[in-house]
Design an enzyme around this catalytic site. Structure first.
Site, short mmCIF file in Angstrom:
data_model
loop_
_atom_site.label_atom_id
_atom_site.label_comp_id
_atom_site.label_asym_id
_atom_site.label_seq_id
_atom_site.Cartn_x
_atom_site.Cartn_y
_atom_site.Cartn_z
CB VAL A 71 -1.07 -0.13 1.32
CG1 VAL A 71 -1.61 1.24 1.50
CG2 VAL A 71 -1.86 -1.07 1.04
CG PHE B 200 -11.45 0.76 -0.92
CD1 PHE B 200 -11.90 -0.26 0.02
CD2 PHE B 200 -11.31 2.14 -0.81
CE1 PHE B 200 -12.68 0.63 0.90
CE2 PHE B 200 -11.87 2.70 0.35
CZ PHE B 200 -12.77 1.98 1.16
CG LEU B 201 -3.84 -0.90 -3.03
CD1 LEU B 201 -3.34 -2.31 -3.27
CD2 LEU B 201 -2.70 0.03 -3.26
CE LYS C 24 -9.45 -2.38 3.32
NZ LYS C 24 -9.23 -2.71 1.91
CG ASN D 104 -11.08 -5.89 2.56
OD1 ASN D 104 -11.66 -5.75 1.30
ND2 ASN D 104 -10.37 -5.82 2.90
CG LEU E 193 -21.30 -14.12 -8.23
CD1 LEU E 193 -22.51 -14.07 -9.11
CD2 LEU E 193 -21.55 -14.99 -6.82
CB CYS F 47 -6.89 -7.66 2.90
SG CYS F 47 -5.47 -6.28 2.70
NE ARG G 269 1.40 -9.69 2.98
CZ ARG G 269 1.25 -8.28 3.16
NH1 ARG G 269 1.38 -7.96 4.31
NH2 ARG G 269 0.96 -7.75 2.05
P1 NAD Z 1 3.27 -4.54 4.21
O1 NAD Z 1 3.46 -5.55 5.24
O2 NAD Z 1 3.50 -4.99 2.97
O3 NAD Z 1 4.12 -3.20 4.36
C1 NAD Z 1 4.45 -2.75 5.69
C2 NAD Z 1 5.69 -1.96 5.76
O4 NAD Z 1 5.60 -0.97 6.78
C3 NAD Z 1 6.79 -2.72 5.66
O5 NAD Z 1 7.73 -2.36 4.48
C4 NAD Z 1 7.59 -2.71 7.04
O6 NAD Z 1 8.93 -2.53 6.93
C5 NAD Z 1 7.16 -1.18 7.23
N1 NAD Z 1 7.27 -0.66 8.75
C6 NAD Z 1 6.69 -1.46 9.78
N2 NAD Z 1 6.84 -0.66 10.77
C7 NAD Z 1 7.19 0.48 10.42
C8 NAD Z 1 7.81 1.63 11.24
N3 NAD Z 1 7.73 1.58 12.46
N4 NAD Z 1 8.48 2.74 10.67
C9 NAD Z 1 8.47 2.42 9.35
N5 NAD Z 1 8.05 1.38 8.33
C10 NAD Z 1 7.54 0.37 9.03
O7 NAD Z 1 1.96 -4.35 4.27
P2 NAD Z 1 0.81 -3.71 3.38
O8 NAD Z 1 0.29 -5.07 2.65
O9 NAD Z 1 1.23 -2.59 2.47
O10 NAD Z 1 -0.55 -3.22 4.20
C11 NAD Z 1 -0.40 -2.09 4.71
C12 NAD Z 1 -1.85 -1.57 5.34
O11 NAD Z 1 -2.67 -1.36 4.31
C13 NAD Z 1 -2.47 -2.72 6.27
O12 NAD Z 1 -3.11 -2.08 7.33
C14 NAD Z 1 -3.40 -3.39 5.25
O13 NAD Z 1 -4.31 -4.10 5.87
C15 NAD Z 1 -3.83 -2.44 4.60
N6 NAD Z 1 -4.24 -2.88 3.23
C16 NAD Z 1 -3.52 -3.60 2.32
C17 NAD Z 1 -3.56 -3.99 1.00
C18 NAD Z 1 -3.01 -4.95 0.21
O14 NAD Z 1 -3.62 -5.34 -0.78
N7 NAD Z 1 -1.85 -5.31 0.75
C19 NAD Z 1 -5.01 -3.50 0.36
C20 NAD Z 1 -5.76 -2.34 1.16
C21 NAD Z 1 -5.33 -1.88 2.59
#
Ligand code: NAD
Length: 471
Positions: free
Chosen positions: A11, A180-181, A244, A248, A290, A300, A367
């Site tokens: 994200v 929402f990506l 959100k 989901n 579907l 997620c 994941r």
């Molecule tokens: P991710 O695990 O891919 O990335 C998280 C990043 O945060 C990592 O690079 C990590 O090193 C960094 N990080 C952790 N602690 C940190 C700190 N203290 N300082 C700086 N960086 C730090 O996570 P993601 O998949 O990008 O998801 C992020 C959020 O977005 C989550 O809450 C998730 O639920 C939400 N989300 C994810 C998606 C998806 O498709 N992946 C879609 C919508 C929403």
């Protein structure tokens, strides 16, 4: 505008790169030094179509920087995005420790310049106020440290002046801007969103967020520029956070619904693909989400549905429907094993090949991928497991794949197998030489876990084809 994105995962990095692409000045902060070095050299630590190109272009045009220095990011940004992970704890609750660390960290570097702090991470309902409190605590700690330094005569005056700590409380607002990506098309989704949700009680913060997203709202970077502007839902913090989770939970429930229908189809001799077509043409239902198969996974849906169930529980409400959606999904995850047992009978000593490992195509994200459950179950039953996944073959990623022999192409995978299971619907799997693959197998059996392949093509190639809910 000056933007800071904290957390450069799927994200954060996509958000930062896309905002830089539309002309903002972005600093991306991550505490993972290796990742930051990689990004500084113009490479993306994750696989996401189109992402590397926009990162490289943004570095060249000096619109994006990568750092581990949170203080520099906070000083730079008028708008600060928190985009760190919120994985599930073993009890299903959301693990918010990374958000907490970042919020305190922001507070400890704040000055009196007005900032908008944006919760982009998916955070439990009520987190907006909690993040505000943490930022204030971080700020108070900073002030106490500096005051102590002054009292000790340690010459912190210059620091006090540059950070404007002697001025009144920091001026900031918290906005919930859920993401929402979809992984696999995250860049396209960011430039072509169905909607943008902004939750806040501050008109000033909302106005700045509107300005930030204006080029995207006007569809300047959209695939179809003739579309009407992107709808922006302006609401309160809690409703934005709930949108959100509800989105989901709805999508996951829709998939569990069609999987339940598929399981009934199998018993009565109906074909779920035909049924889905028939009901999806009803505009009230729609044809998306579907596709019956081996269940939902990824980073997620599982954690967000669990977190919503947990929140409901905290407020004395039992979320019966959501619990049922999870339970159908858990059952669905092992349906491939049941089908293998029906065809091969004893699985001990057999070899099964998995086509695909990632939780969906066009991503390298493993994941909570259904493949991991299938591997675990097959290993427990004494089956040798091989797998081929185009992106895993390309990246050489092996984390979490110790019980599986990872092959570099589909024919090597088929060689010596008693059955194949299609786990991920990578489009290139439609083009494989199935006749050749069948000739390399002990028994050419295909369990199509996504109802993705053409049964006729497979049967002509010599396979016994088994789908999900196909009567
Ligand atoms: P991710 O695990 O891919 O990335 C998280 C990043 O945060 C990592 O690079 C990590 O090193 C960094 N990080 C952790 N602690 C940190 C700190 N203290 N300082 C700086 N960086 C730090 O996570 P993601 O998949 O990008 O998801 C992020 C959020 O977005 C989550 O809450 C998730 O639920 C939400 N989300 C994810 C998606 C998806 O498709 N992946 C879609 C919508 C929403």
């Amino acid at each position: 505008m000056r933007v800071c994105v904290i957390g450069t995962g799927y994200v954060g990095l996509v958000t930062g790169a896309c905002l830089a692409h539309v002309g903002h000045h972005v600093i991306c902060v991550d505490n993972n030094e290796e990742k930051v070095k990689l990004m500084q050299s113009g490479q993306s630590p994750i696989f996401e179509p189109g992402l590397s190109d926009i990162i490289k272009a943004a570095i060249q045009s000096e619109k994006i920087e990568f750092t581990t220095d949170l203080a520099a990011g906070v000083a730079h940004g008028q708008i600060l995005f928190i985009a760190v992970g919120t994985p599930a704890l073993p009890n299903g609750e959301s693990d918010t420790r990374y958000v907490e660390a970042v919020a305190r960290g922001i507070g400890s570097h704040l000055s009196s310049d007005y900032k908008v702090i944006v919760n982009k991470s998916t955070v439990p309902i009520g987190s907006g106020d909690w993040v505000r409190m943490l930022i204030m605590e971080g700020f108070a700690e900073q002030r106490a440290t500096l005051n102590a330094a002054v009292l000790a005569g340690a010459g912190a005056t210059e620091d006090l002046v540059t950070r404007k700590v002697l001025s009144p409380d920091p001026a900031f607002d918290v906005v919930s801007n859920p993401e929402f990506l979809r992984e696999g098309c995250a860049v396209d989704d960011t430039f072509n969103p169905d909607r943008i949700v902004l939750g806040s009680t501050s008109a000033k913060a909302i106005a700045l967020m509107q300005e930030l997203y204006a080029p995207i709202v006007r569809r300047e970077y959209a695939i179809d520029k003739t579309l009407p502007p992107v709808p922006v839902v302006e609401t309160d913090l809690s409703s934005a956070e709930m949108i959100k989770y509800a989105a989901n939970a709805f999508l996951a429930t829709k998939i569990s619904f069609i999987n339940e229908v598929a399981n009934i189809c199998e018993r009565v001799g109906a074909d779920v693909v035909e049924v889905a077509k028939g009901i999806g043409l009803d505009s009230r239902v729609g044809n998306k989400f579907l596709q019956a198969g081996i269940g939902w996974g990824g980073s997620c849906f599982p954690k967000d549905v669990s977190a919503l169930i947990h929140t409901a529980d905290d407020y004395g409400y039992e979320a019966h429907l959501l619990k049922a959606a999870v339970s159908v999904n858990q059952q669905q995850r092992i349906i491939a094993i049941e089908k293998l047992q029906q065809v091969l009978k004893i699985l001990k000593g057999k070899t099964v090949g998995l086509l695909g490992l990632t939780f969906k195509p066009d991503t390298d994200d493993l994941r909570d991928a259904p493949a991991l459950n299938i591997i675990e179950q097959l290993a427990r039953l004494g089956t040798k497991v091989k797998a081929y996944d185009p992106i895993i073959a390309q990246t050489g990623m092996r984390h979490g794949l110790s019980d599986v022999m990872v092959e570099t192409d589909a024919e090597r995978l088929a060689d010596g197998c008693d059955a194949l299971v299609l786990v991920t619907d990578w489009k290139q799997f439609r083009e494989l030489d199935y006749a050749k693959m069948a000739s390399l197998m002990h028994t050419p059996v295909m369990i199509d876990g996504r109802n993705f392949l053409d049964r006729k093509v497979l049967e002509q190639a010599g396979f016994r084809y088994v789908g999900v809910g196909r009567g």
